[in-house]
Design a protein around this motif. Structure first.
Motif, PDB file in Angstrom:
ATOM      1  N   UNK A  69       8.080   9.123  15.140  1.00  0.00           N
ATOM      2  CA  UNK A  69       9.295   9.897  14.882  1.00  0.00           C
ATOM      3  C   UNK A  69      10.016   9.422  13.641  1.00  0.00           C
ATOM      4  N   UNK A  70      10.034   8.102  13.397  1.00  0.00           N
ATOM      5  CA  UNK A  70      10.661   7.590  12.177  1.00  0.00           C
ATOM      6  C   UNK A  70       9.974   8.116  10.916  1.00  0.00           C
ATOM      7  N   UNK A  71       8.667   8.294  11.004  1.00  0.00           N
ATOM      8  CA  UNK A  71       7.894   8.734   9.830  1.00  0.00           C
ATOM      9  C   UNK A  71       7.828  10.249   9.701  1.00  0.00           C
ATOM     10  N   UNK A  72       8.433  10.976  10.620  1.00  0.00           N
ATOM     11  CA  UNK A  72       8.361  12.442  10.577  1.00  0.00           C
ATOM     12  C   UNK A  72       9.756  13.059  10.693  1.00  0.00           C
ATOM     13  N   UNK A  73      10.229  13.288  11.907  1.00  0.00           N
ATOM     14  CA  UNK A  73      11.475  14.023  12.080  1.00  0.00           C
ATOM     15  C   UNK A  73      12.678  13.245  11.555  1.00  0.00           C
ATOM     16  N   UNK A  74      12.691  11.910  11.706  1.00  0.00           N
ATOM     17  CA  UNK A  74      13.804  11.140  11.145  1.00  0.00           C
ATOM     18  C   UNK A  74      13.772  11.166   9.622  1.00  0.00           C
ATOM     19  N   UNK A  75      12.586  11.196   9.051  1.00  0.00           N
ATOM     20  CA  UNK A  75      12.490  11.344   7.604  1.00  0.00           C
ATOM     21  C   UNK A  75      13.045  12.679   7.136  1.00  0.00           C
ATOM     22  N   UNK A 132       0.835  -1.199   0.000  1.00  0.00           N
ATOM     23  CA  UNK A 132       0.000   0.000   0.000  1.00  0.00           C
ATOM     24  C   UNK A 132       0.873   1.253   0.000  1.00  0.00           C
ATOM     25  N   UNK A 133       0.287   2.362  -0.466  1.00  0.00           N
ATOM     26  CA  UNK A 133       1.045   3.579  -0.650  1.00  0.00           C
ATOM     27  C   UNK A 133       0.968   4.576   0.487  1.00  0.00           C
ATOM     28  N   UNK A 134       0.426   4.188   1.635  1.00  0.00           N
ATOM     29  CA  UNK A 134       0.362   5.124   2.757  1.00  0.00           C
ATOM     30  C   UNK A 134       1.406   4.747   3.801  1.00  0.00           C
ATOM     31  N   UNK A 135       1.788   5.708   4.630  1.00  0.00           N
ATOM     32  CA  UNK A 135       2.783   5.445   5.664  1.00  0.00           C
ATOM     33  C   UNK A 135       2.181   4.878   6.943  1.00  0.00           C
ATOM     34  N   UNK A 136       0.856   4.880   7.071  1.00  0.00           N
ATOM     35  CA  UNK A 136       0.256   4.267   8.252  1.00  0.00           C
ATOM     36  C   UNK A 136       0.557   2.771   8.271  1.00  0.00           C
ATOM     37  N   UNK A 137       0.435   2.129   7.125  1.00  0.00           N
ATOM     38  CA  UNK A 137       0.775   0.718   7.033  1.00  0.00           C
ATOM     39  C   UNK A 137       2.254   0.472   7.292  1.00  0.00           C
ATOM     40  N   UNK A 138       3.121   1.360   6.793  1.00  0.00           N
ATOM     41  CA  UNK A 138       4.554   1.213   7.038  1.00  0.00           C
ATOM     42  C   UNK A 138       4.868   1.360   8.524  1.00  0.00           C
ATOM     43  N   UNK A 139       4.213   2.318   9.166  1.00  0.00           N
ATOM     44  CA  UNK A 139       4.453   2.499  10.607  1.00  0.00           C
ATOM     45  C   UNK A 139       4.022   1.261  11.383  1.00  0.00           C
ATOM     46  N   UNK A 140       2.880   0.696  11.036  1.00  0.00           N
ATOM     47  CA  UNK A 140       2.423  -0.514  11.729  1.00  0.00           C
ATOM     48  C   UNK A 140       3.395  -1.670  11.486  1.00  0.00           C
ATOM     49  N   UNK A 141       3.830  -1.806  10.234  1.00  0.00           N
ATOM     50  CA  UNK A 141       4.774  -2.878   9.918  1.00  0.00           C
ATOM     51  C   UNK A 141       6.077  -2.699  10.680  1.00  0.00           C
ATOM     52  N   UNK A 142       6.580  -1.471  10.735  1.00  0.00           N
ATOM     53  CA  UNK A 142       7.819  -1.211  11.464  1.00  0.00           C
ATOM     54  C   UNK A 142       7.640  -1.477  12.959  1.00  0.00           C
ATOM     55  N   UNK A 143       6.527  -1.044  13.495  1.00  0.00           N
ATOM     56  CA  UNK A 143       6.247  -1.234  14.920  1.00  0.00           C
ATOM     57  C   UNK A 143       6.197  -2.723  15.255  1.00  0.00           C
ATOM     58  N   UNK A 144       5.473  -3.478  14.466  1.00  0.00           N
ATOM     59  CA  UNK A 144       5.292  -4.901  14.741  1.00  0.00           C
ATOM     60  C   UNK A 144       6.599  -5.679  14.556  1.00  0.00           C
ATOM     61  N   UNK A 145       7.305  -5.394  13.462  1.00  0.00           N
ATOM     62  CA  UNK A 145       8.517  -6.161  13.187  1.00  0.00           C
ATOM     63  C   UNK A 145       9.651  -5.806  14.144  1.00  0.00           C
ATOM     64  N   UNK A 146       9.756  -4.524  14.499  1.00  0.00           N
ATOM     65  CA  UNK A 146      10.829  -4.141  15.424  1.00  0.00           C
ATOM     66  C   UNK A 146      10.606  -4.776  16.795  1.00  0.00           C
ATOM     67  N   UNK A 147       9.378  -4.787  17.250  1.00  0.00           N
ATOM     68  CA  UNK A 147       9.100  -5.374  18.569  1.00  0.00           C
ATOM     69  C   UNK A 147       9.207  -6.899  18.536  1.00  0.00           C
TER      70      UNK A 147
END
Length: 613
Positions: free
Chosen positions: A511-517, A473-488
């Motif tokens: 923060x990864x999807x905003x200021x780190x970007x 998918x082309x939204x960052x909400x899915x990326x944030x969820x994927x990052x959250x789940x996989x990192x934990x």
């Protein structure tokens, strides 16, 4: 009588045929009743006006009479709601003058022209004839309360990225503000004051006057999301590889790049940028390896500008023929056209477009070519973005080889790094490099496990990116969820085995999807957080409803439940590109239709070449 003659006749009659529309005692609009041949006022009610046009009316636009006063300054150019029509038909000449509906002082909602909806009775219906659209809907200048004609050129590449409403003060009031930086101090009932596109105040109960007040009560306000790596030219190929891996991507998606015409690049980039804005992404890096010709590159840039998204255009190689440009044996150097790109489009932080170099690196070119490409980028003063550690190609030891050549630096963003060694990640951290992680596509296509725990071990904080919409998918909400789940998940495994690991929080992921970007793009002084002095790249979300409410934790609801459907308002440099869930500057129907036309062309071309649809 010709269409152009009808246009000029309507223009001459304008001064004799104006009328004034009043709501109560407030005069809010001056309308030329001859806006198009045969158009007349049919209804005036509840602060709205309905016009009926010719029998062939196909396009409808909406006019809302807003209660709050705001200014369209004298001499200010209004870009026109149907500018997309000009982009769809750039080969047609414009008439000498353009006529538009406008007034000199209005409420902020009064210039919202968008596709009509059944729930909106206040609709202005207009003729969609080609000449009328071009002559009447492509721009005017406001002068002393009257509609003055202005000669308009091509709007495909705007002359400036400074928005027309930059003199206004906008107050976002009463939202739950998550600033992300410099400290994680949420403001539960906070206000944000914007002036000239810049945040001038953040805090509770701001009392200063504003031209527009936006009620964000019960909503969550965050910085605009930042996608640090996306191949926008592939947007029209969305979901074409639902079960594909990295090799399928090379053989199917990249192979089709040879069939893209410049207009196809424009259509795809505009579709991708519009989708990003709709999902609250205010900044995107377009990793553009579709530079088959200079015209392809110009089309990509033109679409980014037309979308009014903050963008980093990362010029790269072409894919025609693919084997000459992408492969470990490729000795071709970066196309020299990048010098023209820099000279033509070099911008400053005040503008929305900045430039970078999409360098192939040793995993997609020879070592010598990769080193020369990096030196060229630095000669031109460009940041570098490069794929690294992609599946088995990580054995090329990209980072180590660059270190031997003395080419590592803080100006490089390393994409993926899934199979890069621990030593390589340490070198990246020690030299100030940044990371762009695409956890969803990396998992689906087999790049390797996203190395979040290994990032932690060397002190790296990644940014997030979509990469390719062909498989995710082309939204960052899915990326944030994927990052959250996989990192934990990775951290829990390490902890269970007796090791040391960080359990990242939902706040870390935002923060990864905003200021780190922003840091990865070299724009952290411009965007990425809700701080005074930064550009007003802001997203407002309504997280109530069946699928996300009640909101017991705003940050939790944002990361765990949010989708593009929850995004109500999006601001880029203070300009409302999405208001009340509607994109303001993009004719979405025409963008989608243009994309469909491109897909038809690509499938036909692929079939003719024996590649199949």
């Amino acid at each position: 009588m010709s269409a152009s003659a009808l246009t000029m006749a309507a223009y001459r009659r304008r001064s004799r045929s104006r009328m004034r529309v009043r709501t109560g005692s407030t005069s809010f609009m001056s309308i030329p009743s001859c806006s198009s041949p045969g158009t007349e006022v049919a209804t005036i009610r509840a602060g709205s006006v309905t016009l009926r046009g010719l029998p062939n009316t196909r396009h409808r636009t909406t006019f809302n009479a807003a209660p709050r006063p705001a200014a369209v300054r004298l001499g200010q150019r209004w870009p026109g709601p149907f500018a997309a029509a000009r982009r769809r038909q750039p080969h047609l000449p414009l008439p000498c003058w353009a006529e538009r509906l406008i007034r000199a002082r209005t409420g902020p909602d009064a210039h919202r022209f968008c596709p009509a909806r059944k729930s909106q009775p206040h609709v202005v219906a207009q003729s969609a004839s080609r000449v009328w659209l071009q002559s009447h809907m492509l721009g005017v200048t406001a002068r002393k309360g009257r509609c003055a004609p202005t000669p308009i050129g091509s709007v495909r590449i705007p002359q400036t990225e400074r928005f027309s409403n930059m003199s206004r003060r906008v107050l976002i009031r009463g939202g739950y503000i998550i600033p992300t930086a410099p400290a994680d101090n949420d403001i539960p009932d906070g206000d944000i004051l914007i002036e000239d596109g810049v945040i001038v105040a953040v805090g509770p109960s701001i009392t200063e006057e504003a031209d527009e007040v936006i009620d964000a009560t019960g909503r969550v306000v965050i910085p605009g999301l930042i996608d640090t790596h996306r191949h926008l030219w592939e947007t029209v190929l969305r979901n074409s590889l639902p079960d594909g891996d990295l090799m399928d991507y090379f053989q199917s998606t990249l192979t089709r790049g040879q069939f893209f015409r410049p207009d196809d690049v424009y259509n795809s980039n505009l579709l991708g940028a519009a989708g990003a804005l709709n999902a609250g992404i205010t900044t995107v890096l377009d990793w553009s390896h579709i530079s088959n010709t200079p015209d392809h590159s110009d089309a990509a840039v033109a679409a980014l500008k037309a979308a009014k998204i903050r963008s980093v255009y990362a010029h790269s190689v072409g894919v025609s023929p693919l084997q000459d440009w992408l492969g470990v044996d490729s000795e071709n150097r970066h196309p020299d056209d990048i010098r023209r790109i820099v000279e033509q489009y070099r911008t400053t932080d005040d503008n929305l477009l900045t430039l970078a170099a999409g360098v192939r690196g040793p995993e997609f070119s020879s070592y010598d070519a990769a080193w020369d490409d990096i030196r060229l980028a630095r000669e031109l003063g460009l940041r570098i973005t490069m794929h690294t550690g992609c599946s088995a190609l990580g054995a090329r030891n990209t980072v180590e080889s660059l270190n031997e050549q003395g080419l590592l630096g803080s100006d490089i963003t390393y994409i993926h790094t899934n199979t890069s060694s621990d030593g390589a990640l340490k070198l990246i951290a020690d030299t100030g490099g940044t990371i762009s992680s695409s956890p969803a596509v990396e998992s689906v296509m087999g790049h390797g496990a996203p190395p979040f725990a290994r990032f932690d071990a060397v002190g790296l904080s990644p940014s997030l990116s979509v990469d390719a919409e062909v498989g995710v998918a082309g939204d960052l909400f899915g990326q944030m969820r994927s990052a959250y789940e996989q990192s934990r998940a990775a951290s829990h495994t390490i902890l269970r085995d007796g090791g040391q690991a960080t359990l990242h929080t939902t706040r870390d992921v935002l923060g990864w999807a905003t200021i780190e970007g922003a840091r990865a793009l070299g724009l952290d002084h411009v965007t990425g957080s809700l701080e005074v002095g930064k550009q007003a790249d802001i997203v407002i979300l309504d997280l109530g409803g069946l699928e996300s409410g009640p909101v017991n934790s705003p940050i939790g609801a944002l990361i765990l439940n949010a989708t593009a459907a929850h995004v109500t308002d999006v601001f880029v440099a203070g300009h409302g590109v999405k208001r009340d869930r509607t994109l303001m500057d993009i004719d979405t129907a025409s963008v989608v239709q243009a994309a469909e036309n491109t897909v038809h062309h690509l499938n036909s071309s692929a079939s003719a070449a024996g590649l199949g649809a």
